[in-house]
Motif scaffolding. Structure first.
Motif, PDB file in Angstrom:
ATOM      1  N   MET A  19       0.845  -1.201   0.000  1.00 36.68           N
ATOM      2  CA  MET A  19       0.000   0.000   0.000  1.00 36.68           C
ATOM      3  C   MET A  19       0.876   1.245   0.000  1.00 36.68           C
ATOM      4  O   MET A  19       1.601   1.509   0.949  1.00 36.68           O
ATOM      5  CB  MET A  19      -0.899  -0.030   1.244  1.00 36.68           C
ATOM      6  CG  MET A  19      -1.974   1.019   1.205  1.00 36.68           C
ATOM      7  SD  MET A  19      -3.174   0.762   2.518  1.00 36.68           S
ATOM      8  CE  MET A  19      -2.194   1.055   3.979  1.00 36.68           C
ATOM      9  N   GLY A  20       0.832   1.943  -1.092  1.00 33.28           N
ATOM     10  CA  GLY A  20       1.642   3.157  -1.153  1.00 33.28           C
ATOM     11  C   GLY A  20       1.030   4.260  -0.329  1.00 33.28           C
ATOM     12  O   GLY A  20      -0.120   4.196   0.077  1.00 33.28           O
ATOM     13  N   LEU A  21       1.803   5.285  -0.090  1.00 31.52           N
ATOM     14  CA  LEU A  21       1.299   6.368   0.737  1.00 31.52           C
ATOM     15  C   LEU A  21       0.662   7.473  -0.092  1.00 31.52           C
ATOM     16  O   LEU A  21       0.146   8.433   0.444  1.00 31.52           O
ATOM     17  CB  LEU A  21       2.450   6.950   1.563  1.00 31.52           C
ATOM     18  CG  LEU A  21       2.502   6.499   3.026  1.00 31.52           C
ATOM     19  CD1 LEU A  21       3.712   7.063   3.705  1.00 31.52           C
ATOM     20  CD2 LEU A  21       1.250   6.907   3.780  1.00 31.52           C
ATOM     21  N   VAL A  22       0.708   7.341  -1.422  1.00 33.74           N
ATOM     22  CA  VAL A  22       0.318   8.489  -2.236  1.00 33.74           C
ATOM     23  C   VAL A  22      -1.161   8.509  -2.632  1.00 33.74           C
ATOM     24  O   VAL A  22      -1.831   9.506  -2.398  1.00 33.74           O
ATOM     25  CB  VAL A  22       1.220   8.589  -3.480  1.00 33.74           C
ATOM     26  CG1 VAL A  22       0.907   9.838  -4.264  1.00 33.74           C
ATOM     27  CG2 VAL A  22       2.674   8.593  -3.056  1.00 33.74           C
ATOM     28  N   PRO A  23      -1.754   7.405  -3.197  1.00 34.58           N
ATOM     29  CA  PRO A  23      -3.057   7.559  -3.849  1.00 34.58           C
ATOM     30  C   PRO A  23      -4.140   8.146  -2.951  1.00 34.58           C
ATOM     31  O   PRO A  23      -4.826   9.093  -3.344  1.00 34.58           O
ATOM     32  CB  PRO A  23      -3.401   6.152  -4.306  1.00 34.58           C
ATOM     33  CG  PRO A  23      -2.360   5.255  -3.785  1.00 34.58           C
ATOM     34  CD  PRO A  23      -1.230   6.048  -3.303  1.00 34.58           C
ATOM     35  N   GLY A  24      -4.295   7.625  -1.733  1.00 35.37           N
ATOM     36  CA  GLY A  24      -5.352   8.096  -0.848  1.00 35.37           C
ATOM     37  C   GLY A  24      -5.168   9.549  -0.470  1.00 35.37           C
ATOM     38  O   GLY A  24      -6.105  10.350  -0.492  1.00 35.37           O
ATOM     39  N   LEU A  25      -3.927   9.879  -0.140  1.00 35.26           N
ATOM     40  CA  LEU A  25      -3.634  11.257   0.261  1.00 35.26           C
ATOM     41  C   LEU A  25      -3.901  12.212  -0.893  1.00 35.26           C
ATOM     42  O   LEU A  25      -4.459  13.288  -0.702  1.00 35.26           O
ATOM     43  CB  LEU A  25      -2.170  11.369   0.689  1.00 35.26           C
ATOM     44  CG  LEU A  25      -1.834  10.786   2.058  1.00 35.26           C
ATOM     45  CD1 LEU A  25      -0.336  10.878   2.299  1.00 35.26           C
ATOM     46  CD2 LEU A  25      -2.567  11.525   3.148  1.00 35.26           C
ATOM     47  N   THR A  32      -5.981  11.837  -3.423  1.00 33.52           N
ATOM     48  CA  THR A  32      -7.427  12.013  -3.625  1.00 33.52           C
ATOM     49  C   THR A  32      -7.978  13.004  -2.608  1.00 33.52           C
ATOM     50  O   THR A  32      -8.789  13.876  -2.950  1.00 33.52           O
ATOM     51  CB  THR A  32      -8.172  10.670  -3.450  1.00 33.52           C
ATOM     52  OG1 THR A  32      -7.284   9.609  -3.750  1.00 33.52           O
ATOM     53  CG2 THR A  32      -9.386  10.591  -4.304  1.00 33.52           C
ATOM     54  N   GLY A  33      -7.552  12.842  -1.358  1.00 30.90           N
ATOM     55  CA  GLY A  33      -8.041  13.721  -0.304  1.00 30.90           C
ATOM     56  C   GLY A  33      -7.666  15.164  -0.568  1.00 30.90           C
ATOM     57  O   GLY A  33      -8.495  16.070  -0.459  1.00 30.90           O
ATOM     58  N   ILE A  70      -9.823  16.663  -3.216  1.00 28.48           N
ATOM     59  CA  ILE A  70     -11.152  17.085  -2.743  1.00 28.48           C
ATOM     60  C   ILE A  70     -11.046  18.440  -2.055  1.00 28.48           C
ATOM     61  O   ILE A  70     -11.844  19.351  -2.317  1.00 28.48           O
ATOM     62  CB  ILE A  70     -11.720  16.020  -1.792  1.00 28.48           C
ATOM     63  CG1 ILE A  70     -12.141  14.790  -2.593  1.00 28.48           C
ATOM     64  CG2 ILE A  70     -12.908  16.566  -1.016  1.00 28.48           C
ATOM     65  CD1 ILE A  70     -12.441  13.606  -1.759  1.00 28.48           C
ATOM     66  N   THR A  71     -10.049  18.578  -1.189  1.00 27.17           N
ATOM     67  CA  THR A  71      -9.888  19.852  -0.482  1.00 27.17           C
ATOM     68  C   THR A  71      -9.658  20.985  -1.480  1.00 27.17           C
ATOM     69  O   THR A  71     -10.218  22.074  -1.332  1.00 27.17           O
ATOM     70  CB  THR A  71      -8.688  19.766   0.479  1.00 27.17           C
ATOM     71  OG1 THR A  71      -8.592  18.442   0.968  1.00 27.17           O
ATOM     72  CG2 THR A  71      -8.863  20.717   1.629  1.00 27.17           C
ATOM     73  N   GLU A 120     -12.818  22.010  -3.158  1.00 26.11           N
ATOM     74  CA  GLU A 120     -13.657  22.819  -2.265  1.00 26.11           C
ATOM     75  C   GLU A 120     -13.158  24.258  -2.202  1.00 26.11           C
ATOM     76  O   GLU A 120     -13.941  25.190  -2.152  1.00 26.11           O
ATOM     77  CB  GLU A 120     -13.673  22.210  -0.855  1.00 26.11           C
ATOM     78  CG  GLU A 120     -14.421  20.905  -0.756  1.00 26.11           C
ATOM     79  CD  GLU A 120     -15.920  21.049  -0.946  1.00 26.11           C
ATOM     80  OE1 GLU A 120     -16.454  22.125  -0.632  1.00 26.11           O
ATOM     81  OE2 GLU A 120     -16.546  20.090  -1.430  1.00 26.11           O
ATOM     82  N   GLU A 162     -20.220  29.401   2.226  1.00 25.02           N
ATOM     83  CA  GLU A 162     -21.571  28.960   2.583  1.00 25.02           C
ATOM     84  C   GLU A 162     -22.029  29.585   3.886  1.00 25.02           C
ATOM     85  O   GLU A 162     -23.213  29.553   4.205  1.00 25.02           O
ATOM     86  CB  GLU A 162     -21.586  27.433   2.726  1.00 25.02           C
ATOM     87  CG  GLU A 162     -21.330  26.721   1.434  1.00 25.02           C
ATOM     88  CD  GLU A 162     -22.311  25.589   1.209  1.00 25.02           C
ATOM     89  OE1 GLU A 162     -23.197  25.388   2.048  1.00 25.02           O
ATOM     90  OE2 GLU A 162     -22.162  24.917   0.180  1.00 25.02           O
TER      91      GLU A 162
END
Lengths: 390, 170
Positions: free
Chosen positions: B1-7, B9-10, B13-14, B17, B27
């Motif tokens: 599990m690499g450290l990059v993909p999830g981070l 994506t997160g 998203i930020t 926004e 808002e």
């Protein structure tokens, strides 16, 4: 006693003794760490006394009761319609879900059944309370792990649901909308269309939080395999709700006992997870919000016509008897045991709240964990202090 | 599990926004400058329609924390028809709601049999002194101007829509 003659055996004993001496020199005094009562990670005024050995928790004991407000006793001097005002404040994030079991217990004693339209409105608001409640949990979970962004998104998107609850009931947090025999008022015009939009926003929030938090490697490393509760231990401690479903137990009162609510008229699914760790508990809750969106959307489409109140006397006197009704709160099983002597007020009300029992497993689950994990485990167990102390 | 993909994506998203906030604006309602409109049913403050009140004390008795204080006396009013007996009318001397105790449950509004109490979604009545939160009948009467009309109901409802009584012009 046999004398030790073998040389190798002697050497082994000597090495053990030397190691013991070294350990004695290195051994530090245990430390007692008070987490709370005033600590942001305890969601209120919960105190956890943890005995530490270095970073490891040897023993942890939750101390509750700082917020005890005596609701069980107060209900004895309030008339039945007044009690719903009080029980709103037990679990303040999902207030409407607190009223329902009490009203259902009274209806069972009075032998009244709410009309189908009232049952539908009740179920919709019950699930909306769950959405608002668990949405905040999903955001709050990030804060406990050091991620600040999710909680802002959670507060922003929860507002849409709270606005819907407010425009139907009049109260954002304390609806006081459920009455014996039905609900207080019918829905205002245009509410169904607005609710569908709000539900869509919650769905979007679920997708966002799944990418933002659940896909995050740091989050997974901090929660996977941490705070594992096996199914039998969880059952023996009386866990309920998403906490026990995350341990692989397929138990949901909404499906198993839909008394007086319209859950049996909808097509939905109970989510479980085999792992039982912090990640599983959070994941099951995420799926539950999505399932709540499903339920609400279906119920909004199939809202039946008709009255919202059954025939109920103006002055409510509940006939003598006892009843226990429990429903699936956002936190777990919430039940009211109502004893009536036929008067204007209940004789005794025992409130079974989910958080109190969910909390009781903390000494077991915190034993042997590390201090930073204490916070994540507590966060994933998810309790509301008002719900523990009531 | 690499450290990059999830981070990654997160962070994506930020970033999305942030762009959304820059383009569409925040808002958050900038409160003192702009006010948010609460729902018409919102329980903000209780308004008293004094003409309808008969000082029957039902609201004061049903209030879970006894924050309504009522005093009244009987008065003789002229008869409706000529030659009739003078009517006795309940006159309200005092009608106070202590908002420092009120739980905003709405039981008083619900039990009122003469439609003298109404909810108004108004919320700006904070005070510096807690004693000033005791609203007397003139102050409660003034809230009547802020009471919105009752909403129509959703399709399929059998409940009759209520009406807010018209205020007398003084």
């Amino acid at each position: 006693m046999t004398a030790i003659s073998d040389r190798r055996q002697l050497a082994y004993v000597a090495s053990q003794a030397a190691e013991a001496r070294v350990n004695l020199e290195l051994e530090t005094e245990g430390m007692t760490l008070n987490i709370g009562p005033q600590h942001p990670a305890t969601h209120g005024t919960l105190r956890i006394v943890a005995q530490l050995d270095g970073e490891q928790v040897i023993q942890a004991e939750p101390i509750m009761g700082y917020m005890h407000r005596g609701y069980e006793k107060l209900t004895e001097v309030r008339t039945y319609p007044q009690v719903t005002t009080l029980v709103n404040r037990i679990d303040w994030l999902g207030s409407f879900a607190n009223e329902v079991p009490f009203i259902l217990a009274c209806e069972q004693l009075m032998d009244i059944e709410a009309p189908p339209r009232a049952q539908h409105i009740r179920t919709i608001l019950h699930e909306m309370a769950r959405m608002a409640h668990v949405t905040l949990f999903l955001g709050d979970l990030g804060v406990q792990l050091g991620a600040i962004t999710p909680v802002f998104y959670a507060f922003r998107d929860r507002e849409h649901i709270l606005n819907q609850i407010e425009s139907a009931t009049g109260g954002r947090f304390h609806p006081n909308f459920d009455r014996i025999g039905g609900v207080k008022d019918d829905l205002p015009a245009g509410w169904i269309a607005e609710s569908k939009q709000a539900v869509r926003k919650i769905r979007d929030f679920c997708n966002t939080i799944e990418d933002l938090l659940f896909g995050n490697e740091i989050f997974q490393a901090r929660t996977r395999g941490i705070g594992v509760i096996p199914a039998d231990i969880g059952l023996s401690y009386g866990l309920s709700g998403a906490n026990i479903r995350a341990s692989g137990v397929d138990w949901d009162l909404r499906r198993d006992n839909p008394n007086g609510l319209a859950y049996d008229k909808v097509d939905w699914k109970v989510w479980t997870h085999p792992d039982g760790d912090s990640f599983a508990r959070s994941w099951v809750r995420l799926q539950e919000v999505r399932e709540a969106c499903n339920i609400v959307e279906q119920l909004l489409d199939t809202l039946p016509k008709g009255p919202i109140m059954a025939k109920v006397p103006r002055i409510i006197k509940v006939p003598e008897g006892e009843a226990y009704v429990s429903t699936e709160n956002p936190l777990g099983e919430m039940g009211y045991y109502v004893v009536s002597k036929g008067g204007l007020t209940p004789f005794r009300v025992k409130i079974r709240t989910a958080s109190f029992n969910n909390m009781s497993i903390t000494p077991w689950v915190l034993k042997g964990t590390y201090v930073p994990d204490v916070i994540t485990i507590l966060a994933s167990l998810y309790f509301i202090l008002g719900d523990i102390d009531r | 599990m690499g450290l990059v993909p999830g981070l990654a994506t997160g962070l994506g998203i930020t970033f999305k926004e942030i762009i959304k906030t820059v383009v569409k604006g925040a808002e958050t309602v900038q409160y003192p400058h702009e006010k948010e409109e609460p729902a018409p049913r919102a329980r903000g403050v209780i308004a008293l329609h004094e003409e309808n009140c008969t000082s029957c004390m039902l609201c004061a008795r049903e209030c879970p924390d006894w924050c309504i204080y009522i005093e009244g006396h009987k008065e003789l009013a002229p008869p409706r028809r000529a030659g009739g007996k003078p009517r006795s009318v309940n006159k309200l001397d005092r009608f106070d709601i202590d908002y420092s105790l009120c739980m905003y449950c709405g039981i008083c509004v619900e039990v009122c049999p003469f439609e003298a109490l109404f909810w108004s979604p108004e919320y700006e009545y904070s005070e510096l002194k807690i004693a000033d939160l005791l609203h007397d009948k003139t102050k409660l009467g003034k809230w009547m101007t802020t009471v919105p009309e009752f909403e129509a109901y959703e399709a399929g409802a059998e409940v009759k829509a209520k009406k807010v009584p018209a205020l007398e012009k003084k």
